[in-house]
Design a protein around this motif. Structure first.
Motif, mmCIF file in Angstrom:
data_model
loop_
_atom_site.group_PDB
_atom_site.id
_atom_site.type_symbol
_atom_site.label_atom_id
_atom_site.label_comp_id
_atom_site.label_asym_id
_atom_site.label_seq_id
_atom_site.Cartn_x
_atom_site.Cartn_y
_atom_site.Cartn_z
ATOM 1 N N UNK A 204 106.596 79.941 -8.022
ATOM 2 C CA UNK A 204 105.542 80.686 -7.320
ATOM 3 C C UNK A 204 105.959 80.802 -5.851
ATOM 4 N N UNK A 205 105.852 81.998 -5.272
ATOM 5 C CA UNK A 205 106.243 82.138 -3.863
ATOM 6 C C UNK A 205 105.176 81.573 -2.922
ATOM 7 N N UNK A 206 105.555 81.395 -1.652
ATOM 8 C CA UNK A 206 104.641 80.997 -0.561
ATOM 9 C C UNK A 206 103.897 79.692 -0.865
ATOM 10 N N UNK A 207 104.619 78.679 -1.241
ATOM 11 C CA UNK A 207 103.985 77.384 -1.525
ATOM 12 C C UNK A 207 103.738 76.618 -0.234
ATOM 13 N N UNK A 208 102.699 75.761 -0.227
ATOM 14 C CA UNK A 208 102.507 74.941 0.975
ATOM 15 C C UNK A 208 103.693 73.989 1.149
ATOM 16 N N UNK A 209 104.126 73.742 2.390
ATOM 17 C CA UNK A 209 105.272 72.835 2.585
ATOM 18 C C UNK A 209 104.904 71.402 2.258
ATOM 19 N N UNK A 210 105.899 70.637 1.834
ATOM 20 C CA UNK A 210 105.694 69.208 1.577
ATOM 21 C C UNK A 210 106.708 68.430 2.425
ATOM 22 N N UNK A 211 106.378 67.170 2.694
ATOM 23 C CA UNK A 211 107.313 66.332 3.451
ATOM 24 C C UNK A 211 108.064 65.420 2.495
ATOM 25 N N UNK B 231 98.993 73.787 -6.552
ATOM 26 C CA UNK B 231 97.868 73.165 -7.258
ATOM 27 C C UNK B 231 96.936 72.677 -6.152
ATOM 28 N N UNK B 232 96.040 73.547 -5.699
ATOM 29 C CA UNK B 232 95.233 73.226 -4.514
ATOM 30 C C UNK B 232 96.147 73.114 -3.302
ATOM 31 N N UNK B 233 96.034 72.008 -2.559
ATOM 32 C CA UNK B 233 96.915 71.798 -1.407
ATOM 33 C C UNK B 233 98.218 71.122 -1.832
ATOM 34 N N UNK B 234 98.326 70.812 -3.128
ATOM 35 C CA UNK B 234 99.503 70.118 -3.618
ATOM 36 C C UNK B 234 100.460 71.106 -4.289
ATOM 37 N N UNK B 235 101.658 70.614 -4.554
ATOM 38 C CA UNK B 235 102.651 71.442 -5.242
ATOM 39 C C UNK B 235 103.081 70.702 -6.504
ATOM 40 N N UNK B 236 103.089 71.427 -7.623
ATOM 41 C CA UNK B 236 103.485 70.815 -8.892
ATOM 42 C C UNK B 236 104.860 71.308 -9.321
ATOM 43 N N UNK B 237 105.734 70.350 -9.618
ATOM 44 C CA UNK B 237 107.060 70.668 -10.151
ATOM 45 C C UNK B 237 107.109 70.132 -11.572
ATOM 46 N N UNK B 238 107.391 71.026 -12.530
ATOM 47 C CA UNK B 238 107.382 70.617 -13.936
ATOM 48 C C UNK B 238 108.746 70.893 -14.547
ATOM 49 N N UNK B 239 109.312 69.881 -15.185
ATOM 50 C CA UNK B 239 110.604 70.037 -15.861
ATOM 51 C C UNK B 239 110.342 69.793 -17.346
ATOM 52 N N UNK B 240 110.405 70.858 -18.141
ATOM 53 C CA UNK B 240 110.004 70.754 -19.549
ATOM 54 C C UNK B 240 111.178 71.101 -20.457
ATOM 55 N N UNK B 241 111.347 70.298 -21.514
ATOM 56 C CA UNK B 241 112.425 70.584 -22.456
ATOM 57 C C UNK B 241 111.870 70.687 -23.868
ATOM 58 N N UNK C 212 97.603 63.102 1.418
ATOM 59 C CA UNK C 212 98.093 62.465 0.190
ATOM 60 C C UNK C 212 97.557 63.164 -1.043
ATOM 61 N N UNK C 213 98.398 63.199 -2.116
ATOM 62 C CA UNK C 213 97.983 63.789 -3.392
ATOM 63 C C UNK C 213 96.962 62.894 -4.070
ATOM 64 N N UNK C 214 96.102 63.482 -4.876
ATOM 65 C CA UNK C 214 95.178 62.696 -5.684
ATOM 66 C C UNK C 214 95.929 62.076 -6.837
ATOM 67 N N UNK C 215 95.752 60.757 -7.088
ATOM 68 C CA UNK C 215 96.436 60.117 -8.221
ATOM 69 C C UNK C 215 95.749 60.513 -9.499
#
Ligand SMILES: Nc1ncnc2c1ncn2[C@@H]1O[C@H](COP(=O)(O)OP(=O)(O)OP(=O)(O)O)[C@@H](O)[C@H]1O
Ligand SMILES: [Mg+2]
Length: 268
Positions: A147-154, A188-198, A265-268
């Protein structure tokens, strides 16, 4: 860095993000283990001591690889095909990433504060596309959905890259007869989700429970050390994010890293 037009022109990258929910005997859950046990800590302390020395020596070797490829590019740059030139640049990029990782280990062992970058996880994945393809191997079809234009993460870019390679190599081992690997990044809201699926062999419920523990491996005879997911876990924990798994034996596995945005911080 590809712009939106280049992204749209690349058939392997899709703007839309779809999560397939696997049904059946699926094990799903947060898989970061608690920080624990004295025996494990002692073994990790030993590994830490060794890795500082290894990092130093590997750093030297990486410099030789980088310098050697530069020299080859200078000497043969005009006489070889463009494919070979691109390949050489990609290998040099991998050597530089490895050198950055070894520098981080050395800084950490000296007690220096770790350097953190402001990272667009989606762009990082796009930059790594050649590396992901190599790590997945020729038998695996790779699809990137960013997805383009994602919020930056540190986070430390070199560690993010290393985490992704760990996940991709695990997927490759799970799909020795071939299959499909989908690497997706979305907001995903203010968070970013990276999914690696096989679409590989999947994991038993017990393997899911222990997967992130250091030295847990189901591949001891084929070179598994059980440190890949533990390293990914350390990375995402330090980032403030979470790690989840969705796995069905015989159908496949998805590992989801959630990064907190640069603001909190991300929600656990
Ligand atoms: N995508 C996957 N599909 C199936 N099983 C997986 C997957 N990823 C991890 N696993 C399971 O989790 C275990 C731990 O993974 P981890 O990456 O920590 O160690 P490893 O791959 O065995 O060894 P290495 O230290 O070389 O990475 C694996 O041995 C495997 O059983
Ligand atoms: Mg592994």
């Amino acid at each position: 860095m590809p712009n939106n037009t280049e992204r749209a022109a690349d058939p392997t990258i899709r703007g839309a993000f779809v999560i397939d929910r696997v049904t059946g005997a699926t094990t799903r859950g947060v898989i970061l283990p608690p920080l624990d046990s004295a025996g494990q800590d002692a073994r990790l302390a030993g590994v830490g001591l060794m890795s500082a020395g290894l990092a130093h020596d590997l750093g030297n070797l990486m410099q030789i690889i980088d310098a050697g490829l530069r020299s080859m590019e200078r000497r043969f740059g005009d006489t070889v095909s463009p494919d070979v030139r691109v390949l050489s640049q990609e290998v040099r990029g991998a050597a530089q990433r490895a050198a950055a990782l070894t520098r981080r280990i050395l800084n950490h062992s000296r007690g220096d504060a770790s350097e953190v970058d402001l990272v667009d996880v989606g762009d990082a994945i796009l930059q790594m596309r050649a590396l992901i393809g190599w790590a997945a191997g020729p038998a695996v079809r790779v699809v990137l959905e960013v997805e383009p234009h994602l919020p930056p993460t540190r986070c430390a870019l070199a560690e993010l890259e290393s985490a992704v390679i760990n996940l991709v190599v695990n997927a490759r081992h799970a799909m020795l007869a071939g299959g499909a690997l989908t690497v997706s990044v979305c907001r995903h809201g203010q968070e970013v989700m990276l999914r690696v699926a096989d679409t590989g062999c999947g994991m038993s419920p017990a393997a899911v429970r222990h997967a992130c523990e250091p030295f847990f491996t189901t591949r001891p005879r084929s070179g598994g050390s059980g440190l890949g997911l533990a390293t990914v876990g350390m990375f995402i924990r330090a980032q403030g994010g979470t790690m989840e798994v969705d796995s069905t034996p015989g159908r496949g596995t998805a590992i989801v890293l959630t990064f907190c945005g640069a603001g909190g911080a991300a929600q656990a």
